[in-house]
Design a protein around this motif. Structure first.
Motif, mmCIF file in Angstrom:
data_model
loop_
_atom_site.group_PDB
_atom_site.id
_atom_site.type_symbol
_atom_site.label_atom_id
_atom_site.label_comp_id
_atom_site.label_asym_id
_atom_site.label_seq_id
_atom_site.Cartn_x
_atom_site.Cartn_y
_atom_site.Cartn_z
ATOM 1 N N TYR A 162 -6.625 -8.199 -6.718
ATOM 2 C CA TYR A 162 -6.438 -6.462 -6.045
ATOM 3 C C TYR A 162 -5.058 -6.151 -6.241
ATOM 4 C CZ TYR A 162 -5.914 -3.472 -2.312
ATOM 5 O OH TYR A 162 -5.669 -3.003 -1.108
ATOM 6 N N GLY A 211 -3.790 -4.929 -9.166
ATOM 7 C CA GLY A 211 -5.083 -3.569 -9.309
ATOM 8 C C GLY A 211 -3.891 -1.990 -8.917
ATOM 9 N N ILE A 212 -3.428 -2.465 -8.030
ATOM 10 C CA ILE A 212 -2.517 -1.780 -7.175
ATOM 11 C C ILE A 212 -0.765 -1.664 -7.729
ATOM 12 C CG2 ILE A 212 -4.526 -1.946 -5.408
ATOM 13 C CD1 ILE A 212 -1.748 -3.213 -3.109
ATOM 14 N N SER A 238 0.998 -1.101 -0.477
ATOM 15 C CA SER A 238 0.079 0.352 -0.109
ATOM 16 C C SER A 238 0.636 1.068 0.180
ATOM 17 C CB SER A 238 -0.649 0.140 1.693
ATOM 18 O OG SER A 238 -0.601 0.114 2.251
ATOM 19 N N GLY A 295 -8.925 -13.601 -6.036
ATOM 20 C CA GLY A 295 -9.817 -12.100 -6.237
ATOM 21 C C GLY A 295 -8.456 -11.338 -5.306
ATOM 22 N N THR A 296 -8.086 -12.438 -4.406
ATOM 23 C CA THR A 296 -6.217 -11.462 -4.017
ATOM 24 C C THR A 296 -4.989 -10.793 -5.116
ATOM 25 O OG1 THR A 296 -6.516 -12.750 -1.985
ATOM 26 C CG2 THR A 296 -4.512 -11.517 -1.928
#
Length: 302
Positions: free
Chosen positions: A130, A133-134, A107, A126-127
């Motif tokens: 995510y 995606g970042i 993050s 899904g993980t």
């Protein structure tokens, strides 16, 4: 469609090697090791960092000059203000990829490309989506995933999927230092006793059976992972990148052995026998990739 050639990654050194020995190890890797990517950085204990930190720029420059991709690896557990500041500084690195071994570091990177380390639990699409995606462009999966799940994640991935293929597996990280406690020392006064075990400290059960290994605050597998006889199967699933964890053995020779199997120059069974000679004190395992207990060693068709 062009199929990319398989690549070898040398993971960060997880053990507390003397700074000069660690520097010389990376210099030899730069000059002699047939690997595509090399990770540098302290993952386990921030108390070790100050000793090697002054040598990192020279090591990174030497590796880059040799044509290796360099990745800077983060701590796996961030607990203090100092560690938080260091993680933020690492996340702000502009010219070198960073591996996030703690989700907070991912993050912090703020949308720039980064690598996901195996201590971040990526178990499903899904993980993975995510994290990609970042900014994640490469994900090294946890070792306990069976081949079927690996194949599913490879199909779902937009970036690269990396598989751990050699060495003691990093299983868990703790706030407590088991190495210090084994010598009746407190963590804050550990006297860096983990340096006495350059390959980790074996832990036995009450029945004197080898069970795990301890490396400072880290719990590792007792067995060395070896996927030499599984490389063909994993390549058929679409895996193109394999990570070798540094151990106190001839890692240049280990890397050369994996490369020869990947290129078809050496049969996997022959290579597995050669690996035993390179690691005479090791016991090998590959159970996880077969969907079995991790300490087992199974033939490739198991």
């Amino acid at each position: 469609m062009t199929v990319s050639q398989p690549k070898l990654t040398l993971g960060p050194v997880l053990f507390n090697w003397k700074p000069e020995a660690l520097r010389d190890f990376y210099f030899r890797v730069a000059d002699e090791a047939d690997v595509d990517t090399v990770h540098v950085g302290e993952v386990v204990c921030s108390k070790r960092s100050p000793f090697f930190a002054p040598m990192v720029p020279e090591v990174v420059a030497r590796l880059a000059a040799a044509g290796k991709e360099v990745v800077l690896s983060s701590l796996a557990l961030i607990m203090t203000e100092r560690e938080l500041r260091e993680a933020r500084d690492l996340a702000g690195t502009e010219d070198t990829l960073v591996e996030a071994n703690d989700i907070s570091v991912a993050s912090m990177i703020g949308g720039k490309p980064f690598v996901v380390g195996p201590l971040v639990n990526v178990y499903n699409e899904g993980t993975l989506a995510y994290l990609e995606g970042i900014g994640a462009i490469r994900t090294c999966l946890p070792a306990e995933l069976p081949a079927e799940v690996v194949g599913t994640l490879v199909k779902a991935a937009k970036g690269e999927i990396e598989i751990q293929a050699f060495g003691r597996l990093p299983l868990a990280i703790s706030a407590r230092c088991y190495h210090a406690r084994s010598r009746n020392l407190a963590k804050d006064g550990c006297q860096y006793v983990c340096a006495e075990d350059p390959d980790g400290m074996a832990v036995d059960t009450l029945d004197d059976e080898p069970f795990l290994a301890v490396n400072g605050t880290q719990t590792m597998s007792y067995h060395y992972l070896s996927l030499l006889t599984d490389l063909e199967r994993l390549r058929a699933l679409g895996v193109r990148r394999f990570r070798l964890w540094p151990q106190a053995v001839d890692m240049v020779a280990v890397a050369a052995l994996f490369r020869r199997v990947l290129t078809g120059a050496t049969a996997s069974a022959e290579a597995a026998a050669e690996l035993e000679h390179l690691c005479p004190r090791a016991e090998f395992a590959n159970g996880y990739i077969h969907g079995r207990e991790g300490h087992l060693y199974l033939e490739s068709d198991a």
